[in-house]
Design an enzyme around this catalytic site. Structure first.
Site, short mmCIF file in Angstrom:
data_model
loop_
_atom_site.label_atom_id
_atom_site.label_comp_id
_atom_site.label_asym_id
_atom_site.label_seq_id
_atom_site.Cartn_x
_atom_site.Cartn_y
_atom_site.Cartn_z
N LYS A 154 1.03 -1.38 3.86
CA LYS A 154 0.93 -1.77 2.45
C LYS A 154 1.09 -3.28 2.25
O LYS A 154 0.32 -3.90 1.52
CB LYS A 154 2.01 -1.01 1.65
CG LYS A 154 1.73 0.50 1.59
CD LYS A 154 2.83 1.26 0.93
CE LYS A 154 4.05 1.45 1.79
NZ LYS A 154 3.87 2.29 2.99
N ILE A 155 2.09 -3.87 2.92
CA ILE A 155 2.33 -5.31 2.71
C ILE A 155 1.29 -6.15 3.45
O ILE A 155 0.71 -7.08 2.88
CB ILE A 155 3.77 -5.67 3.14
CG1 ILE A 155 4.79 -4.95 2.24
CG2 ILE A 155 3.99 -7.18 3.08
CD1 ILE A 155 6.23 -5.03 2.71
N GLU A 262 21.47 -10.86 10.28
CA GLU A 262 21.63 -11.22 8.86
C GLU A 262 22.74 -10.45 8.14
O GLU A 262 23.26 -10.89 7.12
CB GLU A 262 20.31 -11.04 8.10
CG GLU A 262 19.90 -9.58 7.91
CD GLU A 262 18.63 -9.43 7.08
OE1 GLU A 262 17.65 -10.12 7.39
OE2 GLU A 262 18.64 -8.63 6.12
N HIS A 294 16.51 -12.89 2.72
CA HIS A 294 16.02 -11.54 2.44
C HIS A 294 15.75 -11.35 0.94
O HIS A 294 16.30 -10.44 0.30
CB HIS A 294 17.00 -10.47 2.95
CG HIS A 294 16.32 -9.18 3.30
ND1 HIS A 294 16.61 -8.46 4.43
CD2 HIS A 294 15.33 -8.48 2.68
CE1 HIS A 294 15.86 -7.37 4.48
NE2 HIS A 294 15.07 -7.37 3.41
N GLN A 295 14.94 -12.23 0.41
CA GLN A 295 14.65 -12.19 -1.03
C GLN A 295 13.20 -11.82 -1.32
O GLN A 295 12.78 -11.83 -2.48
CB GLN A 295 14.98 -13.55 -1.68
CG GLN A 295 14.03 -14.67 -1.30
CD GLN A 295 14.22 -15.92 -2.13
OE1 GLN A 295 15.11 -16.71 -1.85
NE2 GLN A 295 13.39 -16.13 -3.14
N PHE A 297 11.65 -9.13 -1.48
CA PHE A 297 11.48 -7.98 -2.38
C PHE A 297 11.91 -8.30 -3.81
O PHE A 297 11.67 -7.49 -4.71
CB PHE A 297 12.35 -6.80 -1.89
CG PHE A 297 13.82 -7.02 -2.14
CD1 PHE A 297 14.56 -7.86 -1.34
CD2 PHE A 297 14.44 -6.42 -3.23
CE1 PHE A 297 15.91 -8.10 -1.60
CE2 PHE A 297 15.79 -6.65 -3.50
CZ PHE A 297 16.53 -7.49 -2.67
#
Ligand code: NAD
Length: 334
Positions: A154-155, A262, A294-295, A297
């Protein structure tokens, strides 16, 4: 239904809270990350809602079973932090949000490409200090460059479409060819993609097969000065090998939204603390590395979709209906 929400931030309260109100579920928000030290908080909750860096090993899942938890609703797409075999053995149902906004992550990946290339982060600081010199801000046209998209789900598909729009030549790699991608680029072997691409963007999940997909041998195949982007999962990359390649100037640009270790860093304000992770600290010293925490999304659209789908799964579970977004060992193996 009573749901314990772990790793809860202000935005979780806002978006999950609104979706829960509409679906008539009762959420209790816990700030700590879910791990063996905090699992006691879940006792008595029929459902637990967890996120990417919650630590869901067999021991934690066993404590769920003892405490009466029957549903684990992951509010994310990836589930590499979860012992799925143990969940199956314990009869714990697991759901996730397989697709929320692939655009959110894809657009962030392209944002990293643009920022690294045109050095927007440096230009921003320079101009604020009254420095209008252009030295060292030189970029290149994306138009005509070869971009390798690793993982065309999808991405990856959205990334390929955006970069095709920029006039890039798009190379694709996946274990399964996605028919929707065939008009966006040319499928290649991973080896050929690594050799030919000027920019490589990773969009595969983290599995035993993809762990350290980008290691010293893979880097050795790449063009000198290649740009590497990872918005998927940190451990797709052998970070030490990448640091070596940055020092040797084999990798010319690195854009990360995820990092192998992370869990001890991301989603927290550590600005007043000493970072003890020397590998991460070394990454921060390179002028050609951009790291976001991790931003990818993190858009309103994605958060409301995540909240909506998560509450939909809780409702389906409560009503004994089939769980559309259930994660099972069988589905993963398919
Ligand atoms: P997806 O399942 O739609 O696509 C993944 C693709 O990877 C599939 O086409 C699959 O065939 C392919 N694949 C799986 N194993 C492979 C292998 N060994 N070799 C080659 N290809 C392989 O997933 P998606 O929605 O596109 O998400 C991709 C990843 O992005 C997720 O797994 C997650 O780790 C990450 N993600 C990150 C963020 C973020 O905020 N940074 C947000 C969402 C998702």
């Amino acid at each position: 239904m009573q749901v314990a929400v772990f790793s809860a931030k202000s935005y979780d309260r806002e978006f999950l809270g609104a979706a829960a109100k509409a679906a008539r579920h009762d959420l209790t928000f816990f700030e700590p990350r879910l791990a063996i030290e905090t699992v006691r908080l879940a006792e008595g909750f029929a459902a637990v809602c967890a996120f990417v860096n919650d630590y869901l090993n067999a021991e934690v899942l066993e404590r769920f079973a003892e405490g009466g938890t029957k549903l684990l609703a992951m509010r994310c797409a990836g589930f590499n932090n979860l012992d799925l075999e143990a969940a199956a053995r314990l009869g714990l149902k697991v759901t996730r949000v397989p697709a929320y906004s692939p655009h959110a992550v894809a657009e962030h990946a392209v944002g990293l490409i643009l920022a690294l290339n045109r050095k927007i982060h440096k230009a921003y600081n320079r101009v604020r200090e009254g420095n209008f010199a252009l030295e060292a801000l030189l970029g290149f046209d994306l138009n005509g460059r070869t971009v390798g998209v690793v993982g065309t789900g999808k991405i990856g598909q959205v990334v390929a479409r955006i970069l095709q729009g920029f006039g890039c030549r798009v190379l694709l790699y996946d274990v399964y060819e996605n028919p929707a991608c065939r008009s966006l680029g040319e499928y290649r072997s991973l080896e050929a993609l690594l050799t030919e691409a000027d920019i490589i963007s990773l969009h595969v999940p983290l599995t035993p097969q993809t762990h350290h997909l980008i290691n010293a041998a893979a880097i050795a195949r790449m063009k000198s000065g290649v740009m590497l982007i990872n918005t998927s999962r940190g451990a797709l990359i052998d970070t030490r090998a990448v640091i070596h390649a940055l020092k040797e100037q084999k990798i010319g640009y690195l854009g990360l939204d995820v990092y192998e270790e992370e869990a001890d860093l991301f989603f927290e304000d550590l600005s007043g603390k000493v970072i003890r992770d020397d590998v991460f600290s070394r990454l921060l010293t390179f002028p050609n590395v951009i790291i976001t925490g991790h931003q990818a999304f993190f858009t309103r659209d994605a958060l409301s979709q995540i909240a909506h789908v998560t509450m939909e799964s809780v409702t389906a579970f409560e009503q004994g209906q089939p769980l559309t977004y259930e994660v099972t060992v069988e589905r993963v193996r398919k």
